[in-house]
Every structure is written in structure tokens, then in C-alpha cells.
Write an enzyme that holds these catalytic residues in place. Structure first.
Site: not given
Ligand SMILES: NC(=O)c1ccc[n+]([C@@H]2O[C@H](COP(=O)([O-])OP(=O)(O)OC[C@H]3O[C@@H](n4cnc5c(N)ncnc54)[C@H](OP(=O)(O)O)[C@@H]3O)[C@@H](O)[C@H]2O)c1
Length: 279
Positions: A10, A35-36, A60-61, A101, A124, A128, A149
Site C-alpha cells: 500500500q 528479498d530483504i 511482514y504485516t 502504533d 508483530y 516492528k 490503520w
Molecule cells: N497496514 C497497516 O495498517 C499499518 C499500520 C501501521 C504501520 N504500518 C507499516 O507501514 C508500512 C507499510 O505497510 P503497508 O500496509 O503498505 O504494507 P503491505 O501493503 O503489506 O506491503 C508490504 C510489502 O512488503 C513486502 N515484503 C514482505 N516481505 C518481504 C521480503 N522478505 N522482502 C521484500 N519485500 C517484502 C510485501 O511483499 P509481498 O506482497 O510479496 O508479501 C508487500 O508488498 C509497514 O512497515 C507496516 O509495518 C502498516
């Protein structure tokens, strides 16, 4: 040149979009390119590319699944982040790490300051936070940005789920005792780009403005989408999930204000624009 991880997620998707809009040289990469968790490959890739800044959005989310996949979750969120930070150190690049959060214990009803009561309730959240510690240990030129969120065009999120279920069902049960702030990736992305261009390093909270419960958020989604589904407010005790989530996810924006960054628009404003973007 700015490198963005997690381009297929996202936030990463919208960060790259914003950098391109600003005509800033950038490269967005997904798991296929890098792959990180592969330490040597990450090091070679980043030292070869020599970016000035890495905006690290990959993570990893899967919050509930993480309770059963602790090792994998840590591999990505702790050690993957460490791999990126080590490479950033080698090439003297800035690093922007996105956190959450969920690092807080969720107690009380006032917004958490940056150094608030850090006590993750979930696997999780713990991963983080440990990622934050790696960044802090290894780097001086870092931004840690805690969001909450998150919703964006490129991926699944609460808004999309409510739109789908709200069109199918007459009523939905949604929890009303977890309070926080939605974060629209199209609003967070410009802030991250501004940070990447600046040197005001540190830890920040960044979400859309205003607080709501998930039930209030759902009601607004249904209302704005002109759906007729009723939202029934239920306590968390009636909607048990594998991972424990904080009741209080309010985040103080003091550090953002003190550093002169603009606050993000209100979450209702963001939701309205998101629904237009979805169409
Ligand atoms: N979503 C929330 O509500 C939320 C809330 C607070 C903070 N955050 C933080 O905001 C950031 C962005 O979140 P988001 O919602 O955009 O996450 P997301 O949509 O789940 O995207 C995360 C991306 O990371 C990739 N990924 C996972 N493992 C990987 C690996 N080993 N090597 C390379 N890429 C990898 C995933 O690839 P695949 O698709 O191949 O798995 C996915 O495209 C993250 O740091 C998350 O912790 C998210």
C-alpha cells in the site's frame, strides 16, 4: 536517488508515485527484485546502487498470522530492517523506517508521545519495535515514522473490506473500544518524501488528524459510500482475534509540529478523497 522497498504494498506504491510526481529520481522494488531477508544480496544491491535515501516500506504485516509465525515475522521486520540499515550505513544513505502504533501498550486515553509506554502487545508490534531499535543502533541519519490503520489504493485494508461487506450485508459488528487514527498512504507519502529531502532526523508519529473507533470509521465509510448497512458497535471482548490490539492507539504529533512538518489532513477528508480515488 531514492530507493523504496515494498513497492507492491500500500505505502510503497504511493511513495514511488509521489517521488515520480515530484520528478525525483527513484527506484521502487518488490520482493522479486530484492528479498530483504537475504543479508548479502541486500548489502550488494544497496552498495551497488548507492542511493541517497532508502524509504523502507516493505514489512511482514499479517498481524494475526504473526502470532503463529514469530520467526518469519522477525526475519522480515527485525533482521530485514537490520540488513537495510547496515547497507545504508555503508553508503551513508538516510533511512526512513515505517513503524506502528502497535509498539505501545494501548493503555489510557491520551495520545502517546514518542517515548510513551513502549510495550508491544503482539508479535508483530514487538518485531516492528525491534526493527526501530536496529535502525537507531546502526544509524544516525534515520527517520522512524509510526503510522496507524493504513489504507491505500494498492492492497487490502479496512476500508475495502467495509465497502465489500457493507454492500453485501444489512448489518455489521465492528469494535468500538479501540481508538486511533486512520492513515491514507497518499497523505503519508508526501511527508515521507519531504523527510527524505531534509535532515530533521528522529522519531515521528504520522497519521491523518482526528481520532475515531473502528466502528466510527466504518460508519463514515458506509455513509460516504451511500450504503445502507447498519454498523453495530461491539466491544473487543466480542470480537476476539489471535493478536491483541491496543485499545488506545492515539499518537501525539508533537515531534512533527516541533520539526516544522505539516500535519496530515483529517481522516474524514482523507477517506473522502480515497473513495474518489477508488472509483
Ligand atoms: N497496514 C497497516 O495498517 C499499518 C499500520 C501501521 C504501520 N504500518 C507499516 O507501514 C508500512 C507499510 O505497510 P503497508 O500496509 O503498505 O504494507 P503491505 O501493503 O503489506 O506491503 C508490504 C510489502 O512488503 C513486502 N515484503 C514482505 N516481505 C518481504 C521480503 N522478505 N522482502 C521484500 N519485500 C517484502 C510485501 O511483499 P509481498 O506482497 O510479496 O508479501 C508487500 O508488498 C509497514 O512497515 C507496516 O509495518 C502498516
Amino acid at each position: 536517488m531514492i530507493l523504496v522497498t515494498g513497492v507492491n504494498g500500500q505505502l510503497g506504491f504511493d511513495v514511488v508515485k509521489e517521488l515520480k510526481r515530484r520528478k525525483i529520481e527513484c527506484l521502487g522494488i518488490g520482493r522479486e527484485e530484492l528479498d530483504i531477508t537475504d543479508k548479502d544480496v541486500v548489502f550488494d544491491y544497496i552498495t551497488g546502487l548507492m542511493p541517497e535515501c532508502v524509504i523502507h516500506c516493505a514489512a511482514y504485516t499479517a498481524v494475526d498470522r504473526a502470532e503463529d509465525e514469530e520467526e518469519l515475522c522477525a526475519k522480515v521486520n527485525v533482521y530485514g530492517t537490520e540488513n537495510i540499515a547496515k547497507a545504508c550505513k555503508e553508503v551513508n544513505a538516510k533511512m526512513i523506517y515505517i513503524s506502528t502504533d502497535y509498539v505501545f501498550d494501548g493503555q489510557g486515553d491520551t495520545p502517546f508521545e514518542i517515548e510513551g509506554n513502549i510495550k508491544p502487545l503482539s508479535v508483530y508490534g514487538k518485531s516492528k519495535y525491534e526493527g526501530e531499535l536496529k535502525v537507531k543502533e546502526l544509524l544516525e541519519k534515520y527517520f522512524i515514522v509510526r503510522a496507524s490503520w493504513v489504507f491505500g489504493i494498492n492492497g487490502n485494508n479496512f476500508v475495502k473490506t467495509m465497502l465489500r461487506l457493507g454492500a453485501e450485508k444489512e448489518s455489521l459488528n465492528v469494535v468500538c473500544d479501540q481508538i486511533g487514527s486512520p492513515t491514507y498512504t497518499a497523505d503519508l507519502a508526501p511527508l515521507l518524501c519531504d523527510m527524505g529531502m531534509s535532515e530533521k532526523y528522529g522519531v515521528y508519529h504520522a497519521t491523518n488528524e482526528g481520532f475515531c473507533s473502528w466502528a466510527e470509521f466504518a460508519e463514515e465509510i458506509i455513509r460516504m459510500a451511500n450504503l445502507s448497512c447498519a454498523i453495530k458497535h461491539i466491544p473487543t471482548s466480542e470480537y476476539l482475534t489471535k493478536a491483541v490490539r491496543p485499545f488506545n492507539s492515539r499518537l501525539s504529533k508533537k515531534s512533527l509540529i516541533d520539526s516544522g512538518y505539516n500535519l496530515l489532513p483529517s481522516w474524514k477528508d482523507a477517506l473522502g478523497r480515497y473513495l474518489v480515488e477508488l472509483k
